[in-house]
Design a protein around this motif. Structure first.
Motif, PDB file in Angstrom:
ATOM      1  N   ILE A   1      -6.053  88.240  16.682  1.00  0.00           N
ATOM      2  CA  ILE A   1      -7.177  87.338  16.476  1.00  0.00           C
ATOM      3  C   ILE A   1      -8.467  88.088  16.792  1.00  0.00           C
ATOM      4  O   ILE A   1      -8.609  88.682  17.870  1.00  0.00           O
ATOM      5  N   VAL A   2      -9.391  88.094  15.842  1.00  0.00           N
ATOM      6  CA  VAL A   2     -10.653  88.816  16.002  1.00  0.00           C
ATOM      7  C   VAL A   2     -11.804  87.890  15.633  1.00  0.00           C
ATOM      8  O   VAL A   2     -11.616  86.929  14.873  1.00  0.00           O
ATOM      9  N   PRO A   3     -13.008  88.150  16.139  1.00  0.00           N
ATOM     10  CA  PRO A   3     -14.158  87.350  15.731  1.00  0.00           C
ATOM     11  C   PRO A   3     -14.334  87.370  14.216  1.00  0.00           C
ATOM     12  O   PRO A   3     -14.155  88.414  13.576  1.00  0.00           O
ATOM     13  N   HIS A   4     -14.669  86.220  13.643  1.00  0.00           N
ATOM     14  CA  HIS A   4     -14.815  86.098  12.189  1.00  0.00           C
ATOM     15  C   HIS A   4     -15.791  87.132  11.642  1.00  0.00           C
ATOM     16  O   HIS A   4     -15.572  87.718  10.575  1.00  0.00           O
ATOM     17  N   ASP A   5     -16.880  87.395  12.375  1.00  0.00           N
ATOM     18  CA  ASP A   5     -17.892  88.329  11.896  1.00  0.00           C
ATOM     19  C   ASP A   5     -17.402  89.767  11.859  1.00  0.00           C
ATOM     20  O   ASP A   5     -18.024  90.617  11.223  1.00  0.00           O
TER      21      ASP A   5
ATOM     22  N   ILE B   1     -10.492  71.163  16.750  1.00  0.00           N
ATOM     23  CA  ILE B   1     -11.565  72.033  17.230  1.00  0.00           C
ATOM     24  C   ILE B   1     -11.521  73.355  16.455  1.00  0.00           C
ATOM     25  O   ILE B   1     -10.540  74.094  16.509  1.00  0.00           O
ATOM     26  N   LYS B   2     -12.572  73.651  15.716  1.00  0.00           N
ATOM     27  CA  LYS B   2     -12.647  74.882  14.942  1.00  0.00           C
ATOM     28  C   LYS B   2     -13.290  75.980  15.775  1.00  0.00           C
ATOM     29  O   LYS B   2     -14.235  75.741  16.540  1.00  0.00           O
ATOM     30  N   VAL B   3     -12.771  77.191  15.638  1.00  0.00           N
ATOM     31  CA  VAL B   3     -13.279  78.323  16.407  1.00  0.00           C
ATOM     32  C   VAL B   3     -13.672  79.457  15.460  1.00  0.00           C
ATOM     33  O   VAL B   3     -13.082  79.609  14.376  1.00  0.00           O
ATOM     34  N   PRO B   4     -14.673  80.275  15.826  1.00  0.00           N
ATOM     35  CA  PRO B   4     -15.179  81.331  14.926  1.00  0.00           C
ATOM     36  C   PRO B   4     -14.332  82.601  14.955  1.00  0.00           C
ATOM     37  O   PRO B   4     -14.820  83.681  15.274  1.00  0.00           O
TER      38      PRO B   4
ATOM     39  N   ASP C   1     -13.612  81.805   4.102  1.00  0.00           N
ATOM     40  CA  ASP C   1     -13.963  80.389   4.255  1.00  0.00           C
ATOM     41  C   ASP C   1     -12.915  79.600   5.046  1.00  0.00           C
ATOM     42  O   ASP C   1     -13.029  78.384   5.192  1.00  0.00           O
ATOM     43  N   TYR C   2     -11.890  80.292   5.572  1.00  0.00           N
ATOM     44  CA  TYR C   2     -10.871  79.584   6.345  1.00  0.00           C
ATOM     45  C   TYR C   2     -11.391  79.276   7.748  1.00  0.00           C
ATOM     46  O   TYR C   2     -11.910  80.158   8.440  1.00  0.00           O
ATOM     47  N   LYS C   3     -11.262  78.034   8.159  1.00  0.00           N
ATOM     48  CA  LYS C   3     -11.726  77.604   9.472  1.00  0.00           C
ATOM     49  C   LYS C   3     -10.518  77.493  10.417  1.00  0.00           C
ATOM     50  O   LYS C   3      -9.739  76.544  10.327  1.00  0.00           O
TER      51      LYS C   3
END
Length: 365
Positions: A94-98, A25-28, A75-77
């Protein structure tokens, strides 16, 4: 099979299934963790971080370490298991990718932006350090970028020195836009410039380029809403000519947050004695040409990295103090700074052992 054994087996199988699912399961989200910390007074990869020639320098001791944050690539998922582990770990975040890569920014775009910010931070560090020491620095308004397809493409070039627009001397980057927008779209404007190649050659010799030429450009209409102001398709910036050579040798580092520590390192090398008194001081913060210290990202990761390396004191931008004070590593003392002058005074007090009155960071700022 006994009921207890069957229950344990079933629970184990469910746990394995959940772990397997979590891996897929990939998370953003992205991860931040403490990055390398480098002594600006010392060597890195076999050569001095700060190299000064053409001016007398002095021996230094102690540490003035710049700090960094390591982040996962654009680009790391990240999978769910990694995210949960990161949330539980003390030395990562851990922070939101955006947050790290807004607007779908690619790895290449992020790297380029960080490289440009790092280069600019080096220039501002040099300027602010020399100003602090009362050493004159010549500044010039230059063409910073030229928009592709604009009227200036092929006529003006990045690095050209802008001396005047329509005969009016240019003293600051904002002057350029003000003078151009006096025109209506379609009218001609005249730039008096020193070509970038001639300016670069003069800067290399620590002299002043004097040969100028006039370039006539037809303005065009801006794309923004409103009246449609006149533009020529450039952005203006500031460049500097230094009276001697200062090189900052540090590869694989990006962003503007090392500016303060580079500036302090330059000051220390150009003045007798030791700013730190041999103490281990680390820190972070952007810096502008006038020595104003600005906030940065990832302060909690930088304090962890600094303490892990052995830092006793951490120079903290005023606007990062509240966040940094929420979870300060044991044995590390946060010192609030707002300007290069603040940092200089703090270092002198640290070096002399006068630490009781150092400006403190609190959860209120």
């Amino acid at each position: 099979m006994p009921r207890r054994t069957a229950t344990m087996l079933a629970s184990t199988l469910i746990l394995i299934a959940l772990l397997c699912a979590g891996v897929f399961i990939k998370v953003p989200y992205s991860e931040m963790s403490p990055g390398p910390t480098v002594n600006t007074l010392g060597d890195h990869d076999g050569e001095p971080v700060l190299q000064i020639s053409g001016r007398k320098t002095y021996p230094t001791t102690g540490h003035l370490n710049m700090t960094t944050v390591r982040v996962t690539s654009a680009d790391y998922k990240m999978n769910l298991v990694e995210a949960v582990y990161g949330w539980l770990a003390h030395d990562s975040k851990i922070v939101p990718h955006d947050t790290l890569y807004p607007d779908g920014k690619t790895e290449q775009q992020s790297t380029q932006e960080n490289a440009e910010e790092f280069s600019q931070s080096q220039e501002s560090a040099k300027v602010s350090a020399l100003k602090e020491l009362g050493i004159p620095v010549k500044s010039w308004v230059i063409v910073s970028t030229v928009v592709k397809g604009s009227p200036s493409e092929g006529r003006l070039h990045a690095g050209d020195v802008i001396k005047a627009v329509d005969g009016t001397a240019v003293k600051a980057p904002d002057d350029v836009a003000k003078l151009v927008t006096r025109h209506k779209p379609g009218e001609k404007t005249v730039f008096r410039i020193v070509p970038a190649k001639e300016q670069a050659a003069a800067a290399k010799e620590h002299t002043t380029a004097t040969a100028t030429k006039d370039v006539t450009i037809t303005t065009t209409k801006s794309d923004d809403s409103g009246t449609g102001r006149a533009i020529v398709g450039i952005s203006a910036g500031i460049d500097h000519t230094f009276p001697f050579t200062i090189d900052i040798k540090l590869a694989d580092v990006g962003g503007p947050s090392a500016g303060l520590m580079f500036s302090l390192g330059i000051v220390d090398k150009l003045t007798p004695g030791n700013l730190t008194g041999g103490k281990f001081v680390a820190g972070t913060g952007t810096i502008d040409d006038n020595g104003k210290v600005g906030p940065i990202g990832g302060i909690d990761m930088k304090t962890v990295g600094a303490r892990n390396k052995g830092a006793q004191y951490f120079l903290t931008p005023k606007d990062n103090c509240a966040e940094a004070a929420k979870d300060t590593p044991d044995g590390l003392r946060l010192v609030k700074v707002d300007t290069l002058g603040d940092a200089m005074k703090a270092l002198k007090d640290i070096g002399a052992g006068r630490t009781s009155d150092l400006p403190k960071c609190t959860v209120k700022g």
